[in-house]
Design a protein around this motif. Sequence first.
Motif, PDB file in Angstrom:
ATOM      1  N   ILE A 309       0.873  -1.170   0.000  1.00  0.00           N
ATOM      2  CA  ILE A 309       0.000   0.000   0.000  1.00  0.00           C
ATOM      3  C   ILE A 309       0.912   1.223   0.000  1.00  0.00           C
ATOM      4  O   ILE A 309       1.738   1.394   0.901  1.00  0.00           O
ATOM      5  N   LYS A 310       0.776   2.064  -1.029  1.00  0.00           N
ATOM      6  CA  LYS A 310       1.692   3.202  -1.188  1.00  0.00           C
ATOM      7  C   LYS A 310       0.918   4.488  -1.459  1.00  0.00           C
ATOM      8  O   LYS A 310      -0.156   4.457  -2.066  1.00  0.00           O
ATOM      9  N   ALA A 311       1.499   5.592  -1.017  1.00  0.00           N
ATOM     10  CA  ALA A 311       0.921   6.903  -1.275  1.00  0.00           C
ATOM     11  C   ALA A 311       2.053   7.876  -1.560  1.00  0.00           C
ATOM     12  O   ALA A 311       3.141   7.769  -0.979  1.00  0.00           O
ATOM     13  N   GLU A 312       1.818   8.825  -2.474  1.00  0.00           N
ATOM     14  CA  GLU A 312       2.858   9.800  -2.799  1.00  0.00           C
ATOM     15  C   GLU A 312       2.244  11.085  -3.330  1.00  0.00           C
ATOM     16  O   GLU A 312       1.090  11.103  -3.779  1.00  0.00           O
ATOM     17  N   TYR A 313       3.043  12.133  -3.267  1.00  0.00           N
ATOM     18  CA  TYR A 313       2.659  13.398  -3.904  1.00  0.00           C
ATOM     19  C   TYR A 313       3.804  13.853  -4.785  1.00  0.00           C
ATOM     20  O   TYR A 313       4.971  13.815  -4.376  1.00  0.00           O
ATOM     21  N   GLN A 314       3.460  14.282  -6.007  1.00  0.00           N
ATOM     22  CA  GLN A 314       4.450  14.727  -6.973  1.00  0.00           C
ATOM     23  C   GLN A 314       4.398  16.239  -7.131  1.00  0.00           C
ATOM     24  O   GLN A 314       3.329  16.812  -7.377  1.00  0.00           O
ATOM     25  N   PHE A 315       5.548  16.866  -7.006  1.00  0.00           N
ATOM     26  CA  PHE A 315       5.698  18.303  -7.260  1.00  0.00           C
ATOM     27  C   PHE A 315       6.420  18.453  -8.597  1.00  0.00           C
ATOM     28  O   PHE A 315       7.578  18.062  -8.731  1.00  0.00           O
ATOM     29  N   ASN A 316       5.745  19.016  -9.594  1.00  0.00           N
ATOM     30  CA  ASN A 316       6.314  19.166 -10.920  1.00  0.00           C
ATOM     31  C   ASN A 316       6.682  20.623 -11.161  1.00  0.00           C
ATOM     32  O   ASN A 316       6.025  21.537 -10.653  1.00  0.00           O
ATOM     33  N   SER A 317       7.752  20.841 -11.937  1.00  0.00           N
ATOM     34  CA  SER A 317       8.136  22.215 -12.276  1.00  0.00           C
ATOM     35  C   SER A 317       7.042  22.901 -13.085  1.00  0.00           C
ATOM     36  O   SER A 317       7.013  24.132 -13.173  1.00  0.00           O
ATOM     37  N   HIS A 318       6.138  22.121 -13.682  1.00  0.00           N
ATOM     38  CA  HIS A 318       4.931  22.651 -14.314  1.00  0.00           C
ATOM     39  C   HIS A 318       3.774  22.326 -13.372  1.00  0.00           C
ATOM     40  O   HIS A 318       3.304  21.189 -13.310  1.00  0.00           O
ATOM     41  N   GLN A 319       3.331  23.321 -12.616  1.00  0.00           N
ATOM     42  CA  GLN A 319       2.432  23.087 -11.495  1.00  0.00           C
ATOM     43  C   GLN A 319       1.137  22.387 -11.888  1.00  0.00           C
ATOM     44  O   GLN A 319       0.530  21.691 -11.072  1.00  0.00           O
ATOM     45  N   GLU A 320       0.697  22.552 -13.122  1.00  0.00           N
ATOM     46  CA  GLU A 320      -0.539  21.905 -13.539  1.00  0.00           C
ATOM     47  C   GLU A 320      -0.399  20.379 -13.572  1.00  0.00           C
ATOM     48  O   GLU A 320      -1.406  19.660 -13.648  1.00  0.00           O
ATOM     49  N   LEU A 321       0.847  19.861 -13.487  1.00  0.00           N
ATOM     50  CA  LEU A 321       1.078  18.421 -13.490  1.00  0.00           C
ATOM     51  C   LEU A 321       1.265  17.855 -12.086  1.00  0.00           C
ATOM     52  O   LEU A 321       1.501  16.645 -11.938  1.00  0.00           O
ATOM     53  N   ASN A 322       1.166  18.699 -11.052  1.00  0.00           N
ATOM     54  CA  ASN A 322       1.233  18.191  -9.678  1.00  0.00           C
ATOM     55  C   ASN A 322       0.097  17.195  -9.442  1.00  0.00           C
ATOM     56  O   ASN A 322      -1.015  17.380  -9.936  1.00  0.00           O
ATOM     57  N   LYS A 323       0.366  16.150  -8.660  1.00  0.00           N
ATOM     58  CA  LYS A 323      -0.689  15.159  -8.410  1.00  0.00           C
ATOM     59  C   LYS A 323      -0.350  14.284  -7.212  1.00  0.00           C
ATOM     60  O   LYS A 323       0.813  14.165  -6.805  1.00  0.00           O
ATOM     61  N   ALA A 324      -1.412  13.683  -6.668  1.00  0.00           N
ATOM     62  CA  ALA A 324      -1.284  12.710  -5.582  1.00  0.00           C
ATOM     63  C   ALA A 324      -1.695  11.342  -6.110  1.00  0.00           C
ATOM     64  O   ALA A 324      -2.616  11.224  -6.923  1.00  0.00           O
ATOM     65  N   ILE A 325      -1.000  10.287  -5.654  1.00  0.00           N
ATOM     66  CA  ILE A 325      -1.285   8.929  -6.111  1.00  0.00           C
ATOM     67  C   ILE A 325      -1.289   8.000  -4.905  1.00  0.00           C
ATOM     68  O   ILE A 325      -0.398   8.061  -4.069  1.00  0.00           O
ATOM     69  N   ILE A 326      -2.316   7.161  -4.824  1.00  0.00           N
ATOM     70  CA  ILE A 326      -2.325   6.068  -3.854  1.00  0.00           C
ATOM     71  C   ILE A 326      -2.510   4.763  -4.625  1.00  0.00           C
ATOM     72  O   ILE A 326      -3.166   4.741  -5.663  1.00  0.00           O
TER      73      ILE A 326
END
Length: 332
Positions: A309-326
């Motif tokens: 079971i995994k969870a993460e948050y991505q910070f992208n240099s293009h903010q519209e591509l930021n996202k959370a994934i579980i």
Amino acid sequence: MKIFFMCVLFFSLVIQAQEYKIGQGVQLNKKLTVGAYFSTDYTKGSSVDKARLDDVAVLAYGNLSSQLSYFLELESAPTYVKDYKNHSTQTNLKFYYERAYGNYMYSDNLALRFGKFITPIGYWNLEPINVLRDTSSNPLYSSLLFPKFVTGVDLYGYVNEEDSLQYHLFLQTTNDIDEDYINIKNNFFLGSSLSYDISDEINLGATLGYFKTKDIKKDVFLAQINAKYDNYPYLLQTEWAYTDIKNKTLSNKAKQFGGYLQGMYNFTQQHAIVGRYEYFDDTQTSTLIQQQHIGIIGYSYRPVYAVSIKAEYQFNSHQELNKAIISFSVLF
């Protein structure tokens, strides 16, 4: 229909098997073990909102003799996608050949693999099953720079008595066994890789390769390096690759460069925190996302090794591509 019956057979055997241990498959006889896995995930961001049954796969493998073995993996991916942003669903029940190969071990110094197998590059590509990975997402490096599979032959083995230096020489001269299930379609792929264990904790590797793509005809030269430090509870690994691309259709040249640095700390055998930095640059595109910097912070929980079971948050240099994934995944 054959795959459906294979799944039914496998799960019935799991229920009946008295000595079955999750993640180890079911041994039907000395020459055949069957297994399966699946993974699900949910992704939420300003530009995406979807849930997936991402992978459903069945495995069969075994030893036909002391020197000859085989491995077969059939996979459906993504099997089901629910897109909440676009109010749509997608179902894919077709199973593809992800891996289908034989392996002949002449000695520790020389072995032959033939069929469709994982391209022997770095670390990430050698772990195609989601549950075995430490994050829900894959680095861009792992899918955009080189073909993930080879349909051909691979000569490999160790070159010293300590079994610390391993080589691979692989060649593909045909189309992929299943062209609907490979990230970069190609009909020629030649490469060599080395992996060196400096100690029990430190490994270094490198790959050189050349391949020809099919849909848009390109000649691609590949150079890659990787390094890992693995000393529980710490794990640090990095992989970087460069491609030089000649587009025969447009008569121009381009390059790609990308990779990642990832670290993990295990609080216990069940709980870990993961951080990753990614960089990717592709001069083939003139869009605003030609170049990306991505930072990831994640958490991993494994009640047992074969369940993740995994969870993460991505910070992208293009903010519209930021996202959370579980994600949730199991290896049977």
